[in-house]
Design a protein around this motif. Structure first.
Motif, PDB file in Angstrom:
ATOM      1  N   SER A 170       0.835  -1.209   0.000  1.00  0.00           N
ATOM      2  CA  SER A 170       0.000   0.000   0.000  1.00  0.00           C
ATOM      3  C   SER A 170       0.867   1.255   0.000  1.00  0.00           C
ATOM      4  CB  SER A 170      -0.944  -0.004   1.206  1.00  0.00           C
ATOM      5  OG  SER A 170      -0.230   0.012   2.423  1.00  0.00           O
ATOM      6  N   ARG A 171       2.018   1.179   0.653  1.00  0.00           N
ATOM      7  CA  ARG A 171       2.953   2.309   0.602  1.00  0.00           C
ATOM      8  C   ARG A 171       3.458   2.516  -0.825  1.00  0.00           C
ATOM      9  NH1 ARG A 171       6.673   0.827   5.887  1.00  0.00           N
ATOM     10  NH2 ARG A 171       5.325   1.764   7.489  1.00  0.00           N
ATOM     11  N   TYR A 172       3.774   1.416  -1.495  1.00  0.00           N
ATOM     12  CA  TYR A 172       4.279   1.513  -2.868  1.00  0.00           C
ATOM     13  C   TYR A 172       3.203   2.054  -3.808  1.00  0.00           C
ATOM     14  CZ  TYR A 172       5.725   0.195  -7.534  1.00  0.00           C
ATOM     15  OH  TYR A 172       6.030   0.224  -8.869  1.00  0.00           O
ATOM     16  N   TYR A 174       0.782   3.931  -3.152  1.00  0.00           N
ATOM     17  CA  TYR A 174       0.540   5.358  -2.929  1.00  0.00           C
ATOM     18  C   TYR A 174       1.467   6.192  -3.810  1.00  0.00           C
ATOM     19  CZ  TYR A 174      -0.225   9.816  -0.618  1.00  0.00           C
ATOM     20  OH  TYR A 174      -0.538  11.122  -0.368  1.00  0.00           O
ATOM     21  N   ARG A 175       2.713   5.763  -3.914  1.00  0.00           N
ATOM     22  CA  ARG A 175       3.646   6.461  -4.805  1.00  0.00           C
ATOM     23  C   ARG A 175       3.246   6.260  -6.261  1.00  0.00           C
ATOM     24  NH1 ARG A 175       7.508   4.099  -1.285  1.00  0.00           N
ATOM     25  NH2 ARG A 175       8.165   2.631  -2.912  1.00  0.00           N
ATOM     26  N   PHE A 176       2.650   5.105  -6.539  1.00  0.00           N
ATOM     27  CA  PHE A 176       2.249   4.776  -7.912  1.00  0.00           C
ATOM     28  C   PHE A 176       1.144   5.707  -8.414  1.00  0.00           C
ATOM     29  CE2 PHE A 176      -0.764   2.323 -10.576  1.00  0.00           C
ATOM     30  CZ  PHE A 176       0.036   2.152 -11.691  1.00  0.00           C
ATOM     31  N   HIS A 177       0.093   5.903  -7.597  1.00  0.00           N
ATOM     32  CA  HIS A 177      -1.012   6.753  -8.060  1.00  0.00           C
ATOM     33  C   HIS A 177      -0.911   8.184  -7.533  1.00  0.00           C
ATOM     34  CE1 HIS A 177      -2.927   6.535  -4.111  1.00  0.00           C
ATOM     35  NE2 HIS A 177      -2.859   5.220  -4.148  1.00  0.00           N
ATOM     36  N   GLN A 178       0.136   8.461  -6.724  1.00  0.00           N
ATOM     37  CA  GLN A 178       0.450   9.808  -6.251  1.00  0.00           C
ATOM     38  C   GLN A 178      -0.717  10.474  -5.515  1.00  0.00           C
ATOM     39  OE1 GLN A 178       2.076  12.101  -9.474  1.00  0.00           O
ATOM     40  NE2 GLN A 178       3.706  10.639  -9.896  1.00  0.00           N
ATOM     41  N   GLY A 179      -1.464   9.666  -4.786  1.00  0.00           N
ATOM     42  CA  GLY A 179      -2.530  10.216  -3.957  1.00  0.00           C
ATOM     43  C   GLY A 179      -3.853  10.425  -4.659  1.00  0.00           C
ATOM     44  N   ASN A 184      -6.566   3.990  -0.909  1.00  0.00           N
ATOM     45  CA  ASN A 184      -5.289   3.409  -1.317  1.00  0.00           C
ATOM     46  C   ASN A 184      -5.146   1.947  -0.912  1.00  0.00           C
ATOM     47  OD1 ASN A 184      -2.452   3.461  -2.214  1.00  0.00           O
ATOM     48  ND2 ASN A 184      -2.002   3.339  -0.040  1.00  0.00           N
ATOM     49  N   THR A 188      -4.955  -1.590  -3.188  1.00  0.00           N
ATOM     50  CA  THR A 188      -3.923  -2.614  -3.008  1.00  0.00           C
ATOM     51  C   THR A 188      -4.544  -3.969  -2.715  1.00  0.00           C
ATOM     52  OG1 THR A 188      -2.532  -0.869  -2.037  1.00  0.00           O
ATOM     53  CG2 THR A 188      -1.790  -3.148  -1.784  1.00  0.00           C
TER      54      THR A 188
END
Length: 205
Positions: A170-172, A174-179, A184, A188
Motif C-alpha cells: 500500500s505504501r508503494y 501510494y507512490r504509484f497513483h500519487q494520492g 489506497n 492494493t
C-alpha cells in the motif's frame, strides 16, 4: 473532541447491536451468524439473505466493537482515516467480513510489525482496510473443490501472507497513483485479491 468521537463510535456500535436484536429472535440470530460464518463470501454475498437482517447487524456490531477494542488496547489515535476504516469494516460486515475470516490477515499485519519492529498502532488502520481481503479466507475454508483440512491450511497461509504484504504494498501503490486514489489500501487489497483469485481459477490450482 476525540472523546466525543470515541463515544459516538461506541454509540453507533451499540445502535447496530440493538437494531439487530430488535429485528429478529435470538435463536434466528444465532443460526444466522452460524450461516454467515460458514458461507463462502465471494462477491457479492448478501448477509441479509444468508443469515437474516438481525444476524447481519449483530455481525457488524461485533466486528465494529472489535475494531474499537483494538484501537483502545493499542492506544491508537483516532483520525479521519481511522473513522473511515472503522465504518468500512462496519459496512462490509454486511457482506463479506465476519467473525471467522478477518483474523489470519490481521495476524499477518501483526507479524509484519514484529519483523519490522514497528508499533501495531502505526498500521492498525491499514489492517482494518486490508480486511477487504477477508473473504479469501472463507473461500479457501469452505471451497467445494478443496478438502476441509487443506482449505484451512491454505486459508491460514494466504491470510497471513496477505497481511504481511498489504502494508508495504500500500505504501508503494501510494507512490504509484500519487494520492489520486483515496482508497489506497483498498486498491492494493483489490489487486492482491485479483491475482490470488485468478490463480485459484486457473489450471495452476
Amino acid at each position: 473532541m476525540l472523546d466525543i468521537i470515541k463515544w459516538f463510535l461506541y454509540a453507533f456500535t451499540f445502535s447496530l447491536f440493538i437494531f439487530g436484536l430488535m429485528t429478529d429472535s435470538l435463536i434466528n440470530i444465532l443460526n444466522g451468524l452460524k450461516s454467515i460464518m460458514i458461507s463462502r463470501n465471494i462477491l457479492i454475498t448478501d448477509y441479509f439473505l444468508v443469515g437474516g437482517i438481525g444476524a447481519s447487524f449483530i455481525n457488524a456490531a461485533l466486528l465494529t466493537f472489535i475494531c474499537l477494542f483494538l484501537i483502545q488496547i493499542t492506544k491508537t489515535k483516532i483520525t479521519g482515516s481511522g473513522i473511515a476504516a472503522i465504518f468500512s469494516v462496519s459496512g462490509f460486515a454486511l457482506f463479506g467480513k465476519n467473525l471467522v475470516n478477518v483474523w489470519f490477515m490481521f495476524l499477518g499485519v501483526i507479524i509484519y510489525t514484529l519483523i519490522k519492529r514497528e508499533k501495531i498502532s502505526d498500521h492498525l488502520y491499514s489492517a482494518f482496510f486490508g480486511m477487504a481481503m477477508a473473504p479469501l479466507t472463507s473461500e479457501f475454508i469452505f471451497s467445494k473443490w478443496l478438502p476441509l483440512e487443506t482449505g484451512i491450511i491454505l486459508s491460514i497461509v494466504v491470510g497471513i501472507f496477505t497481511g504481511l504484504i498489504i502494508v508495504p504494498l500500500s505504501r508503494y501503490f501510494y507512490r504509484f497513483h500519487q494520492g489520486y486514489c483515496l482508497y489506497n489500501t483498498g486498491l492494493t487489497a483489490g489487486l492482491i485479491t485479483t491475482i490470488i483469485i485468478s490463480i485459484m481459477r486457473s489450471d495452476i490450482v
